[in-house]
Design a protein around this motif. Structure first.
Motif, PDB file in Angstrom:
ATOM      1  N   VAL A 194       0.873  -1.164   0.000  1.00 34.01           N
ATOM      2  CA  VAL A 194       0.000   0.000   0.000  1.00 34.01           C
ATOM      3  C   VAL A 194       0.912   1.216   0.000  1.00 34.01           C
ATOM      4  N   LYS A 229       1.685   5.045   0.527  1.00 30.84           N
ATOM      5  CA  LYS A 229       1.104   6.142   1.310  1.00 30.84           C
ATOM      6  C   LYS A 229       2.020   7.357   1.368  1.00 30.84           C
ATOM      7  N   VAL A 231      -3.583   7.572  -0.714  1.00 32.37           N
ATOM      8  CA  VAL A 231      -3.271   6.159  -0.485  1.00 32.37           C
ATOM      9  C   VAL A 231      -3.686   5.338  -1.706  1.00 32.37           C
ATOM     10  N   GLU A 243       3.574   0.189   2.712  1.00 34.66           N
ATOM     11  CA  GLU A 243       3.104  -0.614   3.846  1.00 34.66           C
ATOM     12  C   GLU A 243       2.719  -2.014   3.403  1.00 34.66           C
ATOM     13  N   LEU A 247      -2.747  -5.267   4.137  1.00 36.66           N
ATOM     14  CA  LEU A 247      -3.502  -6.067   5.098  1.00 36.66           C
ATOM     15  C   LEU A 247      -4.837  -6.478   4.506  1.00 36.66           C
ATOM     16  N   LYS A 305     -16.154   3.170   2.049  1.00 43.68           N
ATOM     17  CA  LYS A 305     -15.381   4.137   1.255  1.00 43.68           C
ATOM     18  C   LYS A 305     -15.657   4.044  -0.236  1.00 43.68           C
ATOM     19  N   MET A 311      -8.012  -2.053  11.320  1.00 50.07           N
ATOM     20  CA  MET A 311      -8.410  -3.207  10.507  1.00 50.07           C
ATOM     21  C   MET A 311      -8.241  -4.454  11.365  1.00 50.07           C
TER      22      MET A 311
HETATM   23  P1  AMP Z   1      -6.153   6.005   4.694  1.00 53.88           P
HETATM   24  O1  AMP Z   1      -6.138   7.242   3.843  1.00 53.88           O
HETATM   25  O2  AMP Z   1      -4.874   5.750   5.437  1.00 53.88           O
HETATM   26  O3  AMP Z   1      -7.408   5.882   5.500  1.00 53.88           O
HETATM   27  O4  AMP Z   1      -6.301   4.799   3.664  1.00 53.88           O
HETATM   28  C1  AMP Z   1      -7.403   4.709   2.802  1.00 53.88           C
HETATM   29  C2  AMP Z   1      -7.855   3.284   2.751  1.00 53.88           C
HETATM   30  O5  AMP Z   1      -6.805   2.470   2.228  1.00 53.88           O
HETATM   31  C3  AMP Z   1      -8.166   2.659   4.098  1.00 53.88           C
HETATM   32  O6  AMP Z   1      -9.447   2.957   4.544  1.00 53.88           O
HETATM   33  C4  AMP Z   1      -7.985   1.212   3.801  1.00 53.88           C
HETATM   34  O7  AMP Z   1      -9.148   0.670   3.196  1.00 53.88           O
HETATM   35  C5  AMP Z   1      -6.866   1.195   2.802  1.00 53.88           C
HETATM   36  N1  AMP Z   1      -5.584   0.896   3.474  1.00 53.88           N
HETATM   37  C6  AMP Z   1      -4.761   1.773   4.094  1.00 53.88           C
HETATM   38  N2  AMP Z   1      -3.686   1.130   4.594  1.00 53.88           N
HETATM   39  C7  AMP Z   1      -3.817  -0.177   4.276  1.00 53.88           C
HETATM   40  C8  AMP Z   1      -3.026  -1.344   4.493  1.00 53.88           C
HETATM   41  N3  AMP Z   1      -1.834  -1.293   5.106  1.00 53.88           N
HETATM   42  N4  AMP Z   1      -3.499  -2.522   4.008  1.00 53.88           N
HETATM   43  C9  AMP Z   1      -4.669  -2.590   3.342  1.00 53.88           C
HETATM   44  N5  AMP Z   1      -5.454  -1.533   3.098  1.00 53.88           N
HETATM   45  C10 AMP Z   1      -5.046  -0.329   3.547  1.00 53.88           C
END
Ligand code: AMP
Ligand code: GLY
Length: 461
Positions: free
Chosen positions: A143, A145, A155, A189, A192, A218, A280
């Motif tokens: 992932v 970020k 992301v 990352e 997951l 989402k 998660m």
């Molecule tokens: P965030 O902006 O960090 O909330 O990420 C947006 C979405 O990406 C999250 O709501 C998750 O569905 C997905 N996500 C973020 N990090 C991970 C991860 N390490 N593994 C799987 N899905 C992720």
């Protein structure tokens, strides 16, 4: 008591409503002309919500007693620090503590330093060559970020938005070279698998008071497909848990938040405001996806209407560090919230389309309505590119709350999209089944992640 509210979305409409019902005289700084907030506010300042000097001067001139900061951008700009210079305390952390949302790296490092459970393995990369090497050499998906705020669009996930390794490299390179998220680095990352949920807490620097758990949706389209959005809707259960979330797991997530708040304090900062934990639930237990330094949108609408306490009192307990004496209580009710969004939202939203709202009809049907990023022009409610209206049902069960929400939705007419599947039995059952399979270890998550942990990532603890 005069309260300044910053922000003009449906989350802020729910906050405004809670402040107003608690007896506050409300003044609001917001960009769009939210008709629901305007109706219950004494005065408003139309501004960009990051114009923190202007907002602070205005609030001072209007003699605001305290502020509630709805959204992240002004927190990132340091609005709580600025207001405090003018003697106005905020429900919303100062810049140093707000880093929990504003820097994903700060948060991951903090959790590592204090050995807090829920950590996710990651690479921090600032060289394009290294980025290529890691992605090309790995059998796993990552992932990607950016470090800082990206309005929810930063992301990207391999196998979803990034279909090939080349796509991932290209995106990583873009983030590094253009400093997307205000940094020339990117985090890769471990990917997951599991079910996500939100736990929002009131935090006074030391004490943490949790709210009911919520699950957001989402993806733009029914069945959890399509592009990621700010959130299409959310639900909560009467006992504060979720159909796939046990009391033990809820307590574990709360314990993680408590440890994070303590760690922030040990670093010399005080976190005062709302702390939003995105978790998660995986085959190997709870993992922290991210923290936000404010209520969730839509998750705010699931919890604040259930708060039994006077919200102004809760705000002052947060400010004064006395949440342990607040006796926070929520009604034991389920909620379902669905967002009315402009047609094409997530891809190509149609703006300036009229929505016709029968507010009395919504009221009579037992539903609640929270205006979001919608503009009132010449008596007409017109869509913008963002979400338009949140509709909430409250009842004893999720099923009943969903029906109330759907009935209330029928009092809004126009060309809009909505995810009707949110809160319906079929989707809830699917989530429960998904989690059961993960717990049984039938899905990739546990064994693969263990392999990953032992091979290519930094050891975190
Ligand atoms: P965030 O902006 O960090 O909330 O990420 C947006 C979405 O990406 C999250 O709501 C998750 O569905 C997905 N996500 C973020 N990090 C991970 C991860 N390490 N593994 C799987 N899905 C992720
Ligand atoms: N519902 C996701 C967020 O507020 O960030």
């Amino acid at each position: 008591m005069k309260a300044l509210l910053v922000g003009g979305g449906a989350r802020e409409h729910a906050i405004a409503d809670a402040l107003f019902r608690s007896g506050a005289e409300l003044i609001v700084a917001m960009y769009n002309q939210n008709p629901g907030i305007l109706k219950i506010s004494k005065e408003w300042l139309q501004c960009n919500e990051t114009e923190i000097n202007r907002i602070a001067h205005w609030a001072c001139e209007k003699k605001a007693d305290f502020a509630v900061i709805g959204l992240e951008d002004p927190l990132d700009a340091g609005i709580s620090d600025e207001l405090l210079k003018h003697g106005i305390p905020s429900v919303g952390p100062q810049k140093n503590a707000a880093k929990l949302e504003m820097s994903k790296l700060f948060t991951r490092n903090l959790m590592q330093k204090y050995n807090i459970p829920g950590q996710v393995q990651f690479h921090l990369v600032s060289e394009v060559d290294e980025l290529k090497k890691i992605i090309l050499a790995s059998d796993e998906e990552f992932v990607l970020k950016p470090i800082g705020l990206t309005a929810g669009k930063g992301v990207k996930i391999m196998g979803e938005q990034l279909l090939t390794k080349e796509d991932a490299i290209k995106y990583g390179q873009l983030v590094i070279e253009q400093a997307i998220g205000k940094s020339n680095s990117i985090m890769l990352e471990e990917k997951l698998e599991g079910e996500e949920f939100t736990l929002q807490c009131f935090v006074d620097g030391t004490h943490v008071a949790p709210m009911p758990a919520v699950q957001d949706h989402k993806r733009a389209f029914a069945g959890d497909v399509g592009p990621n959005t700010g959130g299409m809707g959310s639900y909560s259960q009467a006992d504060g848990l979720l159909p796939f979330l046990s009391a033990k797991e809820y307590r574990e997530s709360l314990r993680i938040i408590e440890q994070v708040v303590l760690a922030v304090k040990r670093e010399g900062y005080e976190y005062k405001g709302i702390l939003y934990g995105q978790f998660m639930l995986t085959g190997r237990g709870l993992r922290v996806i991210e923290f936000n330094a404010r209520f969730g949108d839509p998750e705010c609408m699931n919890v604040l209407p259930l708060l039994k306490n006077n919200f102004i009192d809760v705000c002052w307990h947060i400010i004064n560090g006395s949440l342990d004496k607040a006796n926070i209580e929520f009604m034991k009710k389920a909620t379902v919230c669905k967002y009315i969004v402009p047609k094409g939202y997530g891809v190509n939203p149609l703006i300036d389309k009229e929505l016709m709202v029968d507010e009395a009809g919504v009221d009579n049907s037992g539903g609640r309505l929270y205006y979001a990023k919608i503009n009132e022009k010449k008596g007409k409610l017109l869509t913008t590119k963002s979400r338009s209206i949140g509709i909430l049902g409250i009842a004893d069960t999720i099923e009943e709350a969903e029906i109330i929400c759907e009935n209330a939705l029928s009092f809004v007419r126009g060309d809009f999209d909505v995810r009707h599947d949110i809160g319906k039995k079929a989707l809830l059952d699917r989530r429960v089944k998904h989690m059961e399979e993960i717990r049984k270890g039938m899905l990739r998550s546990s064994h693969l992640s263990q392999q990953i942990a032992s091979s290519q990532f930094y050891a975190l603890s």
